[in-house]
Structures are given as structure tokens and as C-alpha cells.
Design an enzyme around this catalytic site. Structure first.
Site, PDB file in Angstrom:
ATOM      1  N   ARG A 247     -13.423  28.727  25.424  1.00  0.00           N
ATOM      2  CA  ARG A 247     -13.536  27.601  26.350  1.00  0.00           C
ATOM      3  C   ARG A 247     -14.860  26.859  26.211  1.00  0.00           C
ATOM      4  O   ARG A 247     -15.328  26.219  27.159  1.00  0.00           O
ATOM      5  CB  ARG A 247     -13.335  28.075  27.805  1.00  0.00           C
ATOM      6  CG  ARG A 247     -11.963  28.697  28.005  1.00  0.00           C
ATOM      7  CD  ARG A 247     -11.738  29.235  29.404  1.00  0.00           C
ATOM      8  NE  ARG A 247     -10.471  29.954  29.441  1.00  0.00           N
ATOM      9  CZ  ARG A 247      -9.282  29.371  29.625  1.00  0.00           C
ATOM     10  NH1 ARG A 247      -9.207  28.065  29.791  1.00  0.00           N
ATOM     11  NH2 ARG A 247      -8.179  30.080  29.629  1.00  0.00           N
TER      12      ARG A 247
ATOM     13  N   ASP B 214     -10.536  17.363  15.813  1.00  0.00           N
ATOM     14  CA  ASP B 214      -9.478  18.287  16.220  1.00  0.00           C
ATOM     15  C   ASP B 214      -8.329  17.421  16.711  1.00  0.00           C
ATOM     16  O   ASP B 214      -8.456  16.729  17.722  1.00  0.00           O
ATOM     17  CB  ASP B 214     -10.027  19.192  17.339  1.00  0.00           C
ATOM     18  CG  ASP B 214      -8.989  20.171  17.867  1.00  0.00           C
ATOM     19  OD1 ASP B 214      -7.781  19.974  17.611  1.00  0.00           O
ATOM     20  OD2 ASP B 214      -9.401  21.123  18.550  1.00  0.00           O
TER      21      ASP B 214
ATOM     22  N   LYS C 108     -15.698  26.166  16.954  1.00  0.00           N
ATOM     23  CA  LYS C 108     -16.039  26.910  18.178  1.00  0.00           C
ATOM     24  C   LYS C 108     -17.533  26.935  18.426  1.00  0.00           C
ATOM     25  O   LYS C 108     -18.081  27.913  18.944  1.00  0.00           O
ATOM     26  CB  LYS C 108     -15.484  28.344  18.130  1.00  0.00           C
ATOM     27  CG  LYS C 108     -13.979  28.411  17.915  1.00  0.00           C
ATOM     28  CD  LYS C 108     -13.178  27.811  19.047  1.00  0.00           C
ATOM     29  CE  LYS C 108     -11.681  27.803  18.760  1.00  0.00           C
ATOM     30  NZ  LYS C 108     -11.253  26.629  17.944  1.00  0.00           N
TER      31      LYS C 108
ATOM     32  N   LYS D 290     -15.060  21.913  22.033  1.00  0.00           N
ATOM     33  CA  LYS D 290     -16.437  21.902  21.543  1.00  0.00           C
ATOM     34  C   LYS D 290     -16.579  20.887  20.400  1.00  0.00           C
ATOM     35  O   LYS D 290     -15.592  20.459  19.804  1.00  0.00           O
ATOM     36  CB  LYS D 290     -16.835  23.304  21.069  1.00  0.00           C
ATOM     37  CG  LYS D 290     -17.680  24.105  22.062  1.00  0.00           C
ATOM     38  CD  LYS D 290     -18.740  23.299  22.805  1.00  0.00           C
ATOM     39  CE  LYS D 290     -19.753  24.150  23.528  1.00  0.00           C
ATOM     40  NZ  LYS D 290     -20.169  23.646  24.831  1.00  0.00           N
TER      41      LYS D 290
ATOM     42  N   TYR E 149     -15.068  18.232  29.940  1.00  0.00           N
ATOM     43  CA  TYR E 149     -14.828  19.164  28.847  1.00  0.00           C
ATOM     44  C   TYR E 149     -13.516  18.850  28.152  1.00  0.00           C
ATOM     45  O   TYR E 149     -12.477  18.778  28.783  1.00  0.00           O
ATOM     46  CB  TYR E 149     -14.796  20.609  29.360  1.00  0.00           C
ATOM     47  CG  TYR E 149     -14.523  21.604  28.254  1.00  0.00           C
ATOM     48  CD1 TYR E 149     -15.477  21.831  27.270  1.00  0.00           C
ATOM     49  CD2 TYR E 149     -13.319  22.280  28.174  1.00  0.00           C
ATOM     50  CE1 TYR E 149     -15.230  22.715  26.225  1.00  0.00           C
ATOM     51  CE2 TYR E 149     -13.063  23.176  27.143  1.00  0.00           C
ATOM     52  CZ  TYR E 149     -14.023  23.384  26.172  1.00  0.00           C
ATOM     53  OH  TYR E 149     -13.782  24.251  25.144  1.00  0.00           O
TER      54      TYR E 149
ATOM     55  N   ASP F 240     -10.106  22.256  13.289  1.00  0.00           N
ATOM     56  CA  ASP F 240     -10.733  20.956  13.015  1.00  0.00           C
ATOM     57  C   ASP F 240     -10.424  20.463  11.612  1.00  0.00           C
ATOM     58  O   ASP F 240     -10.735  21.125  10.625  1.00  0.00           O
ATOM     59  CB  ASP F 240     -12.240  21.061  13.239  1.00  0.00           C
ATOM     60  CG  ASP F 240     -12.561  21.185  14.714  1.00  0.00           C
ATOM     61  OD1 ASP F 240     -12.816  20.149  15.327  1.00  0.00           O
ATOM     62  OD2 ASP F 240     -12.483  22.312  15.253  1.00  0.00           O
TER      63      ASP F 240
ATOM     64  N   ASP G 268     -17.855  21.225  17.366  1.00  0.00           N
ATOM     65  CA  ASP G 268     -17.449  21.724  16.051  1.00  0.00           C
ATOM     66  C   ASP G 268     -18.021  20.844  14.939  1.00  0.00           C
ATOM     67  O   ASP G 268     -17.296  20.080  14.287  1.00  0.00           O
ATOM     68  CB  ASP G 268     -15.913  21.857  15.989  1.00  0.00           C
ATOM     69  CG  ASP G 268     -15.418  22.793  17.082  1.00  0.00           C
ATOM     70  OD1 ASP G 268     -16.204  23.644  17.543  1.00  0.00           O
ATOM     71  OD2 ASP G 268     -14.257  22.655  17.494  1.00  0.00           O
TER      72      ASP G 268
HETATM   73  P1  13P Z   1     -11.979  23.769  20.153  1.00  0.00           P
HETATM   74  O1  13P Z   1     -13.229  23.017  20.564  1.00  0.00           O
HETATM   75  O2  13P Z   1     -12.099  24.318  18.764  1.00  0.00           O
HETATM   76  O3  13P Z   1     -10.764  22.915  20.322  1.00  0.00           O
HETATM   77  O4  13P Z   1     -11.841  25.040  21.088  1.00  0.00           O
HETATM   78  C1  13P Z   1     -11.739  24.803  22.457  1.00  0.00           C
HETATM   79  C2  13P Z   1     -11.581  26.035  23.282  1.00  0.00           C
HETATM   80  O5  13P Z   1     -11.495  25.896  24.480  1.00  0.00           O
HETATM   81  C3  13P Z   1     -11.541  27.355  22.645  1.00  0.00           C
HETATM   82  O6  13P Z   1     -11.355  28.369  23.595  1.00  0.00           O
HETATM   83 MG    MG Z   2      -8.940  22.636  19.734  1.00  0.00          MG
HETATM   84 MG    MG Z   3     -12.308  23.286  16.999  1.00  0.00          MG
END
Ligand code: 13P
Ligand code: MG
Ligand code: MG
Ligand code: 13P
Length: 365
Positions: A266, A13, A134, A232, A229, A55, A234
Site C-alpha cells: 500500500r 502502471d 513498490k 507508488k 494515494y 510498471d 516506482d
Molecule cells: P503499485 O504502486 O506498484 O501499483 O503498488 C501499489 C500498492 O498499493 C501495493 O500494495
Molecule cells: Mg499497481
Molecule cells: Mg508499480
């Protein structure tokens, strides 16, 4: 020159449009131009650039083997260039997954996710590339188990002589930093003890009983790498198909039932993993629900013939509908478990910062 071909899928990402929901065309173009250059310089044989949500994924073939420094460095530079483009466009979380300042020999542990496998190409070599947004590494445990170990999913385990012996599952403990190999079907109950807990134990690779590589996944956990954090994981998963491996339809079949995975808003919620066409991989409802896409290729002389957008098929409509229903149901729980992840997983989100403020106010019982 090595006669074997390597399929490398490396993703990161590097910035979202808008928020975390999708990707900007300029990033796909920037990556495509660079991979095209590498193809002309014969650094790689072929490539395809795509995205799942926010991503960016580089699908590449070459003859340099897995964990090749030159390929990893090249991918890193592509991501850096795309992060620069993202920054100039003011995209959200530009450079999000690039956790290091400088390349250090391997892209492993630097933020991007990767799945690679090297093999002798068969006369006809169908391969599938699954990409999710996600959700977390570990989301592939269930579909991998179903495709490679469950005869109710994979008819070939029963009726095809080439699959009847079963497979070997290489499982990683990403918190304990160790690995183990289980034989299937002989040890499926032992296997399930661990892979049923996908936040810690992940199927890293699957081999035939004759030690041929069948599938590989990314197991990088961003929060464990970053210590905080940042989004994610992904993850990505690649598989060979037909012959000694499950048929294309057997690899896709696990995605016909809504599977609950961790991720979503999140990175802190449980939600259904929805199989969609590439054009529909733009998670927006509550930043989700989590998506999975699948690109199919015939790998021929190292060239990627395709792709076919495998979930662009009305036979997955019911799965998508089931996901939407489940999404509604889960959302009703708001900030309550099991929609919100259990405390142990919340440690890898921004919640510990909130809890810290209240530390002194807790009195012993
Ligand atoms: P990503 O991991 O796809 O960047 O999403 C993060 C996020 O906090 C979505 O709410
Ligand atoms: Mg993102
Ligand atoms: Mg992502
Ligand atoms: P074909 O007869 O079309 O080759 O299909 C065989 C098969 O394995 C279907 O999954």
C-alpha cells in the site's frame, strides 16, 4: 538533423496481473507493436519494452531532444491503448497512473514517470536503465551518491583521471518546487543534508564538471500530483557509463547492500530494495519487497544494442538474501514504525480517511 541522441524512458502502471504483482503479456505486446510502428515511421530510432512488477516501461531513442511534445504524446497514447487492453482483461488498477483525461503538451505531471537525457554519442556508449517497483522517487539518492561520490564504491573517483574531478548533483525539492546544484566532492556534506531525506529532496540529474550529462532520474511523486494515494511512484534512473562516467560495475555496486526504501504494501511501508533479474521482478510477498532491475545497452548510432539483464548474476545472490532477511525483520513490526512509514508520509496514503472518522472523539488534554 540534430547529431545528438536522446534516450527517453517513460513508464506507467496501466494495470496489474494479479493485483499489483506483475504485468500481462498483452500489455507488453500492445506497447511493442506500437513502438515498432513508430520505429518504421522513423518517429523514433529504436526501442525496448519491458516491465518491473506492474510498471510498463518504454525505452526509446530519437533525435528530438528531452521534453519533446511529439514523443511525450506518443508515449501517452501507448499507455492509453495499453490501459484499454488492461481494462478489457479486467486487470487490477487499469489506467492507474494515467491521471489526466487528455494530453496537454508534456507528459510531466500527468502520472507517468520519466527520465530523459540528450547527448553526443561517444564511439562506444554503454548506458544502464534502472527501473524499480513498490518504491518511491528518491530511492535513487543513495545509489547515485555511492556511484558518483563515494570512492569506497567507485574506484575511478580515485584512480581514473577522467573521474577524479568529481561530479555535479542537481537536487530537486519536490515539495518546495525548487532546485539546487552541488559540487562533489567539495560540497558532499551539504549535499547529504538534503538527499538523506529522499521523500522531499531528490537527485534529478548528475553532470560531469565539464557539464556533460551523466545520469537522470524520474522525480514525479504520484501522490503530490494526484492529491491522494494512487500507488507508488516506482521510479526510473538512467546513466551513461565508462570513460568520463563510472564503470558499469561501479554503477551496479551500490545495489549489493540491502537499502531500505519507502513503498512496499500500500505504498506505506519501509522495506529493502531487492536487485533482481527481469523475470524475478514480480513482487508478491506483502506486495514486495520492493524490486529494482537494470537493463544495459550499448547505444550505437541511436540503436539499443542489447539489453543485458544486469542483475541476472549470482554475485547479487547475497544482496537478495540480505533483502529477504531484512524483509522478515521489518515484517515483524507489523503496523508499527519504522516498518510503517512515519505519520508525515502516511498523509499521502489512504490513512487520513480513517483518521477523519475519529476527529471529533479527540478531546484536549
Ligand atoms: P503499485 O504502486 O506498484 O501499483 O503498488 C501499489 C500498492 O498499493 C501495493 O500494495
Ligand atoms: Mg499497481
Ligand atoms: Mg508499480
Ligand atoms: P577493461 O580493461 O575490460 O576495458 O575494463 C576496464 C574497466 O574500466 C573495468 O571497470
Amino acid at each position: 538533423m540534430d547529431s545528438k541522441v536522446t534516450l527517453s524512458v517513460i513508464k506507467a502502471d496501466v494495470g496489474g496481473l494479479v493485483g499489483h504483482s506483475s504485468i500481462h503479456q498483452d500489455l507488453l505486446e500492445e506497447a511493442g507493436n506500437r513502438l515498432d510502428g513508430a520505429k518504421h515511421q522513423e518517429k523514433i530510432i529504436d526501442y525496448h519494452v519491458t516491465a518491473c512488477g506492474d510498471d510498463l516501461a518504454l525505452i526509446m531513442t530519437h533525435r528530438k531532444g528531452a521534453d519533446n511534445k511529439e514523443i511525450h504524446q506518443f508515449a501517452w497514447e501507448v499507455f492509453e491503448a495499453c490501459a484499454e487492453t488492461a481494462k478489457n482483461l479486467g486487470l487490477y488498477g487499469a489506467g492507474q497512473d494515467l491521471l489526466s483525461d487528455a494530453f496537454s503538451g508534456t507528459i510531466r505531471g500527468m502520472g507517468p514517470g520519466l527520465a530523459e537525457m540528450e547527448f553526443e554519442e561517444r564511439e562506444s556508449e554503454p548506458v544502464l536503465v534502472f527501473l524499480a517497483d513498490k518504491t518511491s522517487a528518491g530511492a535513487w539518492n543513495l545509489p547515485l551518491y555511492k556511484a558518483f561520490a563515494d570512492p569506497f564504491n567507485t574506484a575511478g573517483l580515485i584512480i581514473s583521471p577522467s573521474l577524479h574531478d568529481g561530479f555535479k548533483f542537481e537536487v530537486h525539492d519536490v515539495k518546495g518546487h525548487k532546485k539546487i546544484v552541488f559540487d562533489s566532492p567539495e560540497e558532499i556534506y551539504d549535499l547529504l543534508v538534503f538527499i538523506g531525506a529522499p521523500s522531499q529532496y531528490m537527485v534529478k540529474a548528475i553532470y560531469t564538471k565539464k557539464d556533460e550529462i551523466a545520469a537522470a532520474t524520474s522525480t514525479e511523486r504520484l501522490s503530490l500530483t494526484a492529491g491522494k494515494y494512487v500507488g507508488k511512484d516506482d521510479p526510473v534512473y538512467i546513466s551513461r557509463s565508462q570513460g568520463a562516467f563510472p564503470a558499469v560495475g561501479e554503477l551496479l555496486e551500490p545495489f549489493t547492500r540491502a537499502q531500505l526504501v519507502e513503498g512496499w504494501m500500500r505504498g506505506s511501508h519501509t522495506g529493502p530494495l531487492m536487485p533482481v533479474a527481469v523475470r524475478e521482478a514480480n513482487p508478491s510477498r506483502f506486495d514486495g519487497p520492493p524490486r529494482v532491475i537494470c537493463l544495459g545497452f550499448q547505444l550505437t548510432g541511436g540503436h539499443l544494442i542489447g539489453p543485458r539483464d544486469m542483475f541476472d548474476d549470482p554475485s547479487f545472490d547475497l544482496a537478495r538474501q540480505e533483502c529477504n532477511k531484512l524483509a522478515d525483520h521489518m515484517r515483524r513490526h507489523g503496523p508499527f514504525e519504522p516498518h510503517r512509514l512515519p505519520m508525515e508520509e502516511m498523509e499521502y496514503t489512504t490513512m487520513p480517511q480513517v483518521m477523519k472518522r475519529l476527529e471529533q472523539r479527540w478531546k484536549p488534554l
